[in-house]
Design an enzyme around this catalytic site. Structure first.
Site, PDB file in Angstrom:
ATOM      1  N   PHE A 196      34.424  62.261  35.286  1.00  0.00           N
ATOM      2  CA  PHE A 196      35.844  61.896  35.381  1.00  0.00           C
ATOM      3  C   PHE A 196      36.404  61.905  33.963  1.00  0.00           C
ATOM      4  O   PHE A 196      36.172  60.965  33.195  1.00  0.00           O
ATOM      5  CB  PHE A 196      35.923  60.512  36.017  1.00  0.00           C
ATOM      6  CG  PHE A 196      37.300  59.968  36.300  1.00  0.00           C
ATOM      7  CD1 PHE A 196      38.018  60.367  37.415  1.00  0.00           C
ATOM      8  CD2 PHE A 196      37.858  58.976  35.482  1.00  0.00           C
ATOM      9  CE1 PHE A 196      39.260  59.804  37.718  1.00  0.00           C
ATOM     10  CE2 PHE A 196      39.092  58.417  35.773  1.00  0.00           C
ATOM     11  CZ  PHE A 196      39.796  58.839  36.888  1.00  0.00           C
TER      12      PHE A 196
ATOM     13  N   GLY B 118      43.492  54.902  26.941  1.00  0.00           N
ATOM     14  CA  GLY B 118      42.336  54.369  27.643  1.00  0.00           C
ATOM     15  C   GLY B 118      42.703  53.860  29.013  1.00  0.00           C
ATOM     16  O   GLY B 118      42.798  54.605  29.978  1.00  0.00           O
TER      17      GLY B 118
ATOM     18  N   HIS C 219      17.388  30.293  28.437  1.00  0.00           N
ATOM     19  CA  HIS C 219      16.113  30.831  27.954  1.00  0.00           C
ATOM     20  C   HIS C 219      15.809  30.405  26.512  1.00  0.00           C
ATOM     21  O   HIS C 219      14.682  30.599  26.043  1.00  0.00           O
ATOM     22  CB  HIS C 219      16.113  32.359  28.035  1.00  0.00           C
ATOM     23  CG  HIS C 219      15.831  32.900  29.412  1.00  0.00           C
ATOM     24  ND1 HIS C 219      16.727  32.808  30.454  1.00  0.00           N
ATOM     25  CD2 HIS C 219      14.733  33.529  29.906  1.00  0.00           C
ATOM     26  CE1 HIS C 219      16.203  33.377  31.527  1.00  0.00           C
ATOM     27  NE2 HIS C 219      14.999  33.814  31.227  1.00  0.00           N
ATOM     28  N   GLY C 220      16.812  29.866  25.827  1.00  0.00           N
ATOM     29  CA  GLY C 220      16.592  29.436  24.442  1.00  0.00           C
ATOM     30  C   GLY C 220      16.293  30.622  23.539  1.00  0.00           C
ATOM     31  O   GLY C 220      16.780  31.728  23.767  1.00  0.00           O
TER      32      GLY C 220
ATOM     33  N   GLU D  21      37.201  51.201  33.271  1.00  0.00           N
ATOM     34  CA  GLU D  21      38.045  51.221  34.467  1.00  0.00           C
ATOM     35  C   GLU D  21      39.156  50.174  34.394  1.00  0.00           C
ATOM     36  O   GLU D  21      39.516  49.543  35.384  1.00  0.00           O
ATOM     37  CB  GLU D  21      37.190  51.105  35.737  1.00  0.00           C
ATOM     38  CG  GLU D  21      36.221  52.279  35.829  1.00  0.00           C
ATOM     39  CD  GLU D  21      35.617  52.506  37.187  1.00  0.00           C
ATOM     40  OE1 GLU D  21      36.210  52.113  38.197  1.00  0.00           O
ATOM     41  OE2 GLU D  21      34.535  53.112  37.228  1.00  0.00           O
TER      42      GLU D  21
ATOM     43  N   THR E  87      40.670  47.463  31.149  1.00  0.00           N
ATOM     44  CA  THR E  87      40.220  46.236  30.488  1.00  0.00           C
ATOM     45  C   THR E  87      40.754  45.001  31.221  1.00  0.00           C
ATOM     46  O   THR E  87      41.670  45.087  32.044  1.00  0.00           O
ATOM     47  CB  THR E  87      40.746  46.188  29.042  1.00  0.00           C
ATOM     48  OG1 THR E  87      42.188  46.190  29.093  1.00  0.00           O
ATOM     49  CG2 THR E  87      40.265  47.371  28.218  1.00  0.00           C
ATOM     50  N   SER E  88      40.195  43.850  30.888  1.00  0.00           N
ATOM     51  CA  SER E  88      40.691  42.595  31.477  1.00  0.00           C
ATOM     52  C   SER E  88      42.176  42.404  31.183  1.00  0.00           C
ATOM     53  O   SER E  88      42.928  41.888  32.020  1.00  0.00           O
ATOM     54  CB  SER E  88      39.892  41.402  30.930  1.00  0.00           C
ATOM     55  OG  SER E  88      38.567  41.422  31.423  1.00  0.00           O
TER      56      SER E  88
END
Length: 388
Positions: free
Chosen positions: A123, A131, A340-341, A365, A367-368
């Site tokens: 695509f 963008g 997990h540290g 696809e 951005t926020s």
């Protein structure tokens, strides 16, 4: 309406889930280290029909609708996101342009090969200066007799090095009263003037190759114009991206679920001062927040998919789902590393890879920030319409 019954889909879903958990998960480190999808995994995906699961059955695909697609996306998100990327463009943003807007001749030429995976479609929309919003497109296509001549630069094009077909967006004229002037063309790989750069080195998603693609005097016949219409491109891009946003939401939920599962397992067996860290209330609070976000995201992705399939909402709901789910998985992945540290920062840990992989979900696809504009602008436009 889906072409696949719930009973048949349940079998497909179970098969995909088993394949991901037993065949792909054990190879995640190999995929990351080699920055490539093993050929046997690619072949297994082809054999299962995964290159065309969202392509209609008349063109050789499985014919799943978006609600079913999202259920599979949650499974794909559970492992290395590069695996989904391998066949994602065929089913999603590239393939759907042909499914929804192609002429009968274009469909019969390409769709069956796309559905089997014999053709990989890319695509080609994103550019250095355009963008998330295709309106800024600079790539040009000029009519020359029975041909179109395409010139421009694209970037971050998924599967470009592997692609057999580039679904390419280009401006044929400035936007005017008749439309945005953006067309979409089918450009086969190997067409003179089409050049694909080496694949990008990214923060995460190793094995999912993206590249710059340049078009220098690329000539295609008039029949390569998708839909035979110069103004199809913008609508095709927006339609494919909206559908893709719901798919990405499911993907984010799957990745978040994996991060949670890894964290719960770690909390149950890892001790601090002789006590499993999962017994500590602050760790439990982290796990609770992760679980809450995942359940909300799963419900939202399913709701957005249902609204898309019914036609009730194909604009705001996809953006809402993508915004929430991709932001949610970022928080979940960050919390997973925290649980997990120090070990969570180590390359051999699954949550370290997830942390890097999911960062991209908030970018591609749309951005926020773009999702927020679509949601907010859409609500205001609707309110104004209701008042008139």
């Amino acid at each position: 309406m889906s072409e696949v019954s719930q009973e048949d889909f349940d079998q497909v879903h179970a098969q995909v889930r088993q394949w991901i958990r037993t065949r792909v998960v054990p190879r995640e480190r190999e995929i990351a280290d080699t920055d490539a999808i093993p050929e046997d995994i690619r072949q297994q995906a082809k054999d299962m029909g995964l290159f065309g699961y969202a392509i209609p059955q008349e063109w050789g695909g499985l014919g799943l609708d978006l609600a079913q697609d999202v259920e599979l996306a949650m499974e794909f998100g559970y492992t290395s996101l590069a695996v989904r990327s391998m066949f994602g463009t065929n089913n999603g943003i590239a393939g759907q342009v042909l499914v929804n807007f192609g002429t009968d001749e274009q469909k019969s030429t390409w769709l069956e090969k796309i559905a089997t995976g014999d053709v990989v479609a890319s695509f080609a929309l994103t550019e250095p200066g355009a963008g998330s919003n295709p309106a800024g497109l600079r790539t040009k296509a000029v009519r020359d007799g029975d041909e179109w001549v395409i010139d421009g630069e694209k970037c971050f094009i998924t599967n470009a090095q592997l692609a057999d077909l580039f679904v390419t967006f280009a401006r044929t004229r400035p936007a005017d009263a008749n439309g945005p002037g953006i067309a979409v063309f089918l450009v086969p790989a190997g067409t003179p003037g089409l050049d694909v750069a080496r694949h990008d080195e990214k923060m995460g998603q190793q094995g999912a190759w993206t590249s710059n693609v340049s078009f220098s005097g690329v000539r295609v016949p008039a029949a390569a114009l998708v839909g035979g219409d110069e103004d199809t491109g913008y609508r095709a891009a927006m339609t494919s991206l909206a559908r893709g946003r719901v798919h990405i939401s499911g993907l984010a939920v799957g990745s978040a679920q994996r991060a949670l599962d890894e964290s719960v397992r770690h909390a149950a067996v890892t001790t601090q001062g002789g006590t499993p860290i999962g017994d500590f209330q602050l760790v439990q609070a982290h796990l609770a927040d992760m679980q809450t976000g995942i359940m909300a995201g799963r419900a939202l992705a399913r709701d957005a998919a249902a609204k898309y399939v019914s036609g009730e909402d194909r604009r705001i709901a996809p953006s809402v789902a993508k915004l929430f789910c991709t932001e949610m998985v970022g928080r979940v992945a960050d919390t997973a590393v925290q649980i997990h540290g120090g070990s969570g920062y180590m390359r051999e840990m699954t949550v370290e890879r997830i942390y890097r992989d999911v960062r991209l979900l908030r970018l591609y696809e749309g951005t926020s920030e773009i999702q927020r504009l679509i949601i907010g602008g859409g609500l205001v436009r609707q309110a104004k319409k209701d008042l008139t």
